[in-house]
Design an enzyme around this catalytic site. Structure first.
Site, PDB file in Angstrom:
ATOM      1  N   SER A 596       0.622  -1.186   0.082  1.00 16.66           N
ATOM      2  CA  SER A 596      -0.155  -0.117  -0.035  1.00 16.66           C
ATOM      3  C   SER A 596       0.829   1.249  -0.084  1.00 16.66           C
ATOM      4  O   SER A 596       1.900   1.190   0.626  1.00 16.66           O
ATOM      5  CB  SER A 596      -0.821   0.181   1.221  1.00 16.66           C
ATOM      6  OG  SER A 596      -1.662   1.229   1.202  1.00 16.66           O
ATOM      7  N   TYR A 609      -2.313  -0.742  10.366  1.00 13.87           N
ATOM      8  CA  TYR A 609      -2.191  -1.003   8.837  1.00 13.87           C
ATOM      9  C   TYR A 609      -1.148  -0.762   8.089  1.00 13.87           C
ATOM     10  O   TYR A 609      -0.423  -1.164   7.353  1.00 13.87           O
ATOM     11  CB  TYR A 609      -3.462  -0.534   8.292  1.00 13.87           C
ATOM     12  CG  TYR A 609      -3.561  -0.665   6.789  1.00 13.87           C
ATOM     13  CD1 TYR A 609      -4.083  -1.820   6.112  1.00 13.87           C
ATOM     14  CD2 TYR A 609      -3.295   0.385   5.858  1.00 13.87           C
ATOM     15  CE1 TYR A 609      -4.296  -2.195   4.847  1.00 13.87           C
ATOM     16  CE2 TYR A 609      -3.541   0.218   4.347  1.00 13.87           C
ATOM     17  CZ  TYR A 609      -3.908  -1.164   3.781  1.00 13.87           C
ATOM     18  OH  TYR A 609      -4.104  -1.398   2.574  1.00 13.87           O
TER      19      TYR A 609
END
Length: 728
Positions: A596, A609
């Site tokens: 990401s 995350y």
């Protein structure tokens, strides 16, 4: 014979189905019901024809036209457009053209040249190319002709005393013609037989099959079944029972040992036969093939090769039989014997080519076997894709049944080597291969997509399928994985092969379940892939998790651990288990891991995350070093892909809209809410456009492909241009 009396074929004609059909559509119907029974003809084999009156588009008058299955295609699936159409008077006039040629005769250039002449006698500009069997149908003086490849009839045709057996089984209603390559001259030979013997209803074609005729299409269909039934019953009456193929020499492995051996050996074996081009495998381990490979006569019969041209065009001149004792030898011994066997097979094939080649023969093709027979286990068949390997397996099953029948009633006699070579390296066959569209890069590859049940993973699965990859759709939720796999098979087809044949039935896509945090679970998933296709080539992982913090912005210890378990450890487990297969194959591979852009952008509210994705970024670099030079490893770093993402369920979308003070109504449908959030995120990028799963899928495809074959250890951001994530 009454419909209910058939034992070895199935009667499928229904008068109501054809009542309002014209000649071409009735022929299509007849072809489909013949081809739908594997005991009548094999996949892609045989052809049918009907002669009927049609209106000439030029003169407006009735003319006699022959509709005949065109080049290529399959009786079972043929449609009207798969049949060529020819003016009968013009087709018959070609006999004079042929007779005027000084070099006329079997296997001469004029034989091949006559195929091109069919274009000059085509009715109504029909674009379907005529097949080499056209004269067999056109020159027989009856309106309807069926040429089939039933195992029972080929068994008679492949016996040493085939002429005597034809007479014994059929009396005077079926004649015999010796082996001759299909073409113009064979059509003339058959015409002479039919005219000289008006009572004949058909012919056994030496080493090849059955052809029969009638002036009524229903009668022609019924005659086909009756002649096949007679041969099958004669074979059944002489069946040797437990002494089939000389009786049993070896015993089958237990299911547990069989699967364990295959899982160990298959990837290695795939690597051995894929040195020039990659192959996809199909295994068959059922009782039918075990009876053959475990028998005393298997080695002798396998060495003789096949008889029917359709069979050996797929299975090559012969299979590789490995004389391995499943009761006393282990997998290591099997690999040793396979190594020796493969070396000898390649040498034998090169000798076969050099001995039988003619001036102008095409270059020698791949020397590796496409069929490998292993006692205690069964058969492994290889092809350029799953469909082809399944058909290869199907055809060798046909060959086994032919040998079984021939050995029951006489002695099996294969096609002579020179004749086989002339078919395999026939100029027209080579031209057909050259006309085929070029293969796509992933057509011979197996791509495992972990996370394929939704969002980016689902889109990646579809993108790889467009490149003709064999896509293994993997998801934590089995139903989601299977749904994606079904979408792909609905679009690209299941592939061809005989259902219920004992041949592994997966097509270009399968759905499997796996929990990335459970090593044994991941290992079991990869084992299923090996059994389905023989190995793997590319692994793309899109699965991940975003654990939202509490309203106070807190993440629990368990949530933090879960983020790392899935987003980092899970990727590592998948990579390690895939590596074991890549090493056995010794074929280059590609691994794409989804991280990401959050990995390099610090912000409030997603600490677990973001940190896990930062670790994943470095995992990409570490794995690129660890797996080199065999496997390239790269990362795909998306940003805020809202559409279809499992990470953006409705409640998270609403929470984000609220967080960013974006006007919305909670009564709106989810798609509308997602579009608002996606547009908001888009305005934060340089390109000002929403980022879709398709954008990510295209990047994943490029990273996996040879287009970036020198790229490894890199993270590619697909984020619309977030300057906060720029390299610094």
């Amino acid at each position: 014979m009454k419909p209910e009396e058939f034992k070895h074929v199935e009667y499928r004609w229904n008068d109501a189905d054809v009542e309002n059909l014209d000649a071409a559509d009735r022929l299509t119907y007849r072809s489909n019901i013949l081809g739908d029974d594997g005991r009548v003809t094999n996949t892609g084999g045989g052809n049918t024809s009907s002669k009927a009156l049609e209106i000439d588009p030029i003169s407006g008058e009735q003319v006699e036209v022959m509709w005949v299955k065109g080049s290529g295609g399959d009786l079972r699936t043929s449609k009207r457009e798969n049949f060529s159409s020819l003016y009968m008077d013009k087709l018959m006039s070609l006999i004079d053209v042929y007779n005027r040629a000084p070099e006329k005769g079997v296997k001469t250039e004029i034989e091949d040249a006559m195929v091109g002449m069919y274009n000059h006698v085509t009715f109504n500009l029909n674009p379907r190319a005529s097949s080499i069997d056209t004269p067999l149908h056109g020159f027989i003086p009856y309106k309807h002709v069926d040429h089939t490849h039933p195992n029972a009839a080929i068994a008679v045709a492949a016996c040493k005393d085939q002429v005597e057996l034809t007479q014994k089984i059929y009396g005077g209603e079926v004649g015999y013609v010796g082996w001759q390559r299909p073409g113009f001259d064979l059509g003339l030979v058959m015409r002479e037989e039919a005219l000289a013997n008006p009572n004949l209803k058909g012919l056994i074609m030496g080493q090849h099959g059955l052809i029969n005729w009638s002036d009524d299409d229903k009668e022609c269909y019924e005659l086909s079944l009756e002649l096949i039934e007679k041969a099958a019953r004669y074979i059944e009456d002489h069946d040797k029972g437990e002494q089939t193929f000389g009786g049993q020499k070896y015993s089958p492995l237990s299911q547990e040992d069989l699967e364990a051996t295959l899982i160990d050996v298959l990837p290695w074996l795939r690597g051995q036969v894929s040195q020039n081009k990659r192959f996809i495998g199909t295994i068959q381990t059922d009782e039918t093939i075990q009876r053959f490979v475990n028998s005393n006569d298997a080695a002798r019969l396998a060495e003789l090769g096949t008889s029917c041209p359709d069979h050996f065009l797929r299975t090559k001149i012969k299979p590789l039989f490995v004389d391995w004792n499943p009761q006393t030898e282990d997998a290591a011994a099997l690999k040793e014997k396979l190594t020796t066997g493969l070396e000898k097979y390649r040498s034998d094939y090169a000798d076969y080519y050099e001995t039988h080649k003619r001036p102008g023969s095409p270059a020698m093709r791949d020397q590796n076997p496409t069929v490998i027979l292993i006692p205690g286990i069964g058969m492994v068949a290889f092809g350029k894709n799953k469909s082809e390997s399944r058909v290869t397996a199907e055809f060798y099953n046909c060959a086994v049944e032919v040998m079984r029948g021939a050995e029951a009633i006489s002695t099996y006699d294969a096609l002579p080597m020179q004749e086989a070579f002339d078919i395999e390296y026939w100029a027209l066959e080579e031209a057909k291969l050259q006309r085929m569209p070029p293969e796509k890069e992933f057509e011979r590859k197996v791509v495992v997509v972990v996370g394929a049940g939704s969002g980016i993973g689902r889109e990646v699965a579809h993108r790889m399928a467009q490149e003709r990859a064999h896509v293994v759709c993997v998801d934590l939720k089995l139903d989601a994985a299977e749904e994606t796999a079904k979408e792909l098979t609905d679009i690209y087809g299941q592939g061809i092969g005989v259902a219920g044949s004992g041949i592994s039935g997966c097509g270009p896509a399968i759905g499997l379940s796996a929990n990335m945090t459970d090593r044994e679970n991941v290992k079991a998933m990869f084992e299923q892939v090996v059994l389905a296709y023989g190995g793997i080539d590319t692994v793309i992982v899109t699965a991940g998790i975003f654990v939202p913090p509490s309203k106070e912005g807190q993440v629990t210890d368990d949530q933090f651990s879960l983020s790392f378990d899935i987003n980092v450890k899970g990727l590592y487990i998948v990579a390690q288990e895939a590596e074991k297969i890549w090493k056995k194959q010794n074929l280059s591979g590609s691994l794409v891991l989804t991280t990401s852009v959050n990995a390099v952008v610090a912000k409030k509210g997603s600490v677990a995350y973001d940190c896990s994705k930062a670790a994943a970024n470095h995992l990409v670099r570490e794995l690129a070093v660890e797996l080199s030079p065999l496997v390239r490893v790269n990362g795909l770093a998306p940003a805020t892909v809202v559409k279809g993402s499992a990470m953006f369920p409705r409640d998270r979308v609403i929470a984000s809209l609220t967080k960013y003070d974006i006007a919305h109504d909670e009564s709106e449908d989810t798609e509308s809410l997602r579009n608002k959030l996606a547009e908001f995120y888009a305005q934060r990028t340089l390109t000002k456009a929403p980022i879709t799963p398709a954008d990510q899928a295209e990047a994943a495809y490029l990273l996996a492909s040879d287009k970036l074959s020198k790229t490894t250890g890199q993270i590619i951001s697909v984020d619309g241009g977030l300057h906060e994530a720029f390299l610094r």
